[in-house]
Design a protein around this motif. Structure first.
Motif, mmCIF file in Angstrom:
data_model
loop_
_atom_site.group_PDB
_atom_site.id
_atom_site.type_symbol
_atom_site.label_atom_id
_atom_site.label_comp_id
_atom_site.label_asym_id
_atom_site.label_seq_id
_atom_site.Cartn_x
_atom_site.Cartn_y
_atom_site.Cartn_z
ATOM 1 N N PRO A 120 0.822 -1.208 0.000
ATOM 2 C CA PRO A 120 0.000 0.000 0.000
ATOM 3 C C PRO A 120 0.859 1.262 0.000
ATOM 4 O O PRO A 120 1.957 1.288 0.556
ATOM 5 C CB PRO A 120 -0.814 -0.119 1.295
ATOM 6 C CG PRO A 120 -0.807 -1.572 1.627
ATOM 7 C CD PRO A 120 0.505 -2.094 1.143
ATOM 8 N N GLN A 121 0.333 2.302 -0.620
ATOM 9 C CA GLN A 121 1.078 3.555 -0.727
ATOM 10 C C GLN A 121 1.417 4.127 0.643
ATOM 11 O O GLN A 121 2.515 4.657 0.852
ATOM 12 C CB GLN A 121 0.260 4.564 -1.529
ATOM 13 C CG GLN A 121 0.944 5.906 -1.734
ATOM 14 C CD GLN A 121 0.165 6.798 -2.680
ATOM 15 O OE1 GLN A 121 -0.045 6.448 -3.832
ATOM 16 N NE2 GLN A 121 -0.289 7.932 -2.188
ATOM 17 N N VAL A 122 0.493 4.001 1.584
ATOM 18 C CA VAL A 122 0.731 4.545 2.929
ATOM 19 C C VAL A 122 1.948 3.885 3.565
ATOM 20 O O VAL A 122 2.797 4.544 4.172
ATOM 21 C CB VAL A 122 -0.520 4.346 3.815
ATOM 22 C CG1 VAL A 122 -0.221 4.761 5.246
ATOM 23 C CG2 VAL A 122 -1.692 5.145 3.263
ATOM 24 N N ARG A 123 2.062 2.568 3.397
ATOM 25 C CA ARG A 123 3.193 1.850 3.981
ATOM 26 C C ARG A 123 4.495 2.191 3.272
ATOM 27 O O ARG A 123 5.550 2.312 3.900
ATOM 28 C CB ARG A 123 2.931 0.347 3.926
ATOM 29 C CG ARG A 123 3.979 -0.487 4.640
ATOM 30 C CD ARG A 123 3.522 -1.914 4.790
ATOM 31 N NE ARG A 123 2.363 -2.007 5.665
ATOM 32 C CZ ARG A 123 1.677 -3.131 5.867
ATOM 33 N NH1 ARG A 123 2.028 -4.235 5.255
ATOM 34 N NH2 ARG A 123 0.639 -3.137 6.674
ATOM 35 N N ALA A 124 4.415 2.378 1.953
ATOM 36 C CA ALA A 124 5.616 2.759 1.209
ATOM 37 C C ALA A 124 6.122 4.123 1.655
ATOM 38 O O ALA A 124 7.328 4.340 1.806
ATOM 39 C CB ALA A 124 5.316 2.766 -0.286
#
Length: 347
Positions: A120-124
């Motif tokens: 997910p973008q948030v985790r990246a």
């Protein structure tokens, strides 16, 4: 908190049991694997020694053939054994529910300088809050460009933000909106000037001379091209073909390199709104990204022209250096010269 602690303790016990089982399997397999590998090595060494002895003595080659066959048999047995044990271990891991890929573990998967879209973008962004999204994946800030650059970011790439004036942009847009749009490119609206490109016949007789008023470059563009020459960014302002691309609703364009029958320099004007254009090196796979601002000019020559593909990702928003940017209506003009006139169809 007591229930949570109990769950964690149970999970720890299960993990410990799995690790003990894995170690037992490993200890069971290792002796036989080593034995078979040693046997294969001994057989190969025997074949080499036999070959040397026969070469020195001039004897018959049957002994060499027999030694080679024995070596091949030993290596085959070792390979079959190890493959079978590997498959067994893989099935064991699957039954235990162990994830097989970095994406399942929620870890960024690095490919060259690109972090794949497997998480997910948030985790990246937690791993790197300045990431930029390209068509290939995420790239770090050091591989992005938003300020003026002349031949340093990618050899042959010249980026000039704000080169066009507001008046020039408005004049170009007025001329474009007054013209009709071509109907043979379903992915986005296009207009062509000078020579028209046949989308359905790209490999032979791909271009045809257009009738007036499309036989010349769009109004106002020639003065801008001449200014690029005066400022030392272009060798010539003479171009044979121009294509206008109109991007709405997050439309993009797939990775490509402009066709070989066009010349050394490719020039692009960006109008109305911004976009991220990403570049992928054909040789190394390295990815870089440029934020194309309204009224900017992009020039591709040398490596940037021939050794890198460029693309615009279809997406309603942009992720640029960790910030989400809205994406609106963008219009671009791309100017190219014809180097191989054999692709031009006769009138």
């Amino acid at each position: 908190m007591g229930g949570f602690t109990k769950i964690r303790a149970e999970q720890g016990e299960k993990q410990k049991a799995l690790e003990e089982r894995d170690m037992a399997v490993f200890q069971e397999v290792l002796p036989e694997a080593v034995s078979k590998a040693n046997a294969a090595e001994d057989a190969v060494e025997k074949a080499v020694i036999t070959s040397e002895m026969i070469s020195a003595g001039g004897d018959d080659l049957d002994e060499v053939r027999q030694a080679v066959q024995e070596a091949q048999k030993a290596m085959g047995e070792a390979r079959i054994f190890l493959n079978a044990k590997q498959a067994s271990a893989r099935r064991h891991l699957e039954r235990a529910g162990a994830p097989q890929k970095n994406e399942e573990l929620g870890e960024p998967k690095q490919q060259g300088n690109v972090i794949a879209f497997g998480i997910p973008q948030v985790r990246a962004l937690k791993a790197d809050p300045k990431l930029t999204a390209t068509s290939c994946g995420y790239v770090a800030e050091e591989y992005t460009l938003s300020s003026a650059s002349v031949d340093s970011f990618i050899p042959g790439l010249v980026y000039l933000p704000g080169f066009l004036t507001v008046a020039e942009e408005q004049e170009l847009l007025a001329a474009i909106e007054a013209a009709t749009w071509d109907g043979d490119n379903k992915s986005r609206r296009t207009q062509q000037y000078g020579y028209g490109f046949h989308w359905r016949h790209r490999h032979s007789n791909a271009l045809v001379k257009l009738e007036p008023p499309r036989d010349a470059m769009p109004a106002c563009s020639e003065a801008i091209l001449e200014r690029l020459v005066r400022d030392g960014h272009l060798a010539s302002s003479a171009f044979d073909q121009c294509i206008v691309n109109d991007y709405t609703g997050g439309q993009g364009i797939k990775a490509h390199r402009d066709r070989e029958f066009f010349g050394e320099a490719v020039v692009g004007f960006s109008l109305r709104d911004r976009a991220i254009m990403d570049f992928r090196c054909i040789r190394s796979g390295e990815v870089r990204a440029v934020l194309l601002e309204p009224r900017s000019v992009l020039i591709l020559t040398k490596d940037a022209r021939w050794s890198w593909q460029h693309a615009i990702t279809p997406a309603p928003t942009l992720l640029w250096r960790g910030s989400t940017l809205p994406r609106g209506h963008r219009t671009s003009l791309t100017f190219r010269s014809i180097a191989d006139w054999g692709v031009v169809a006769e009138a």
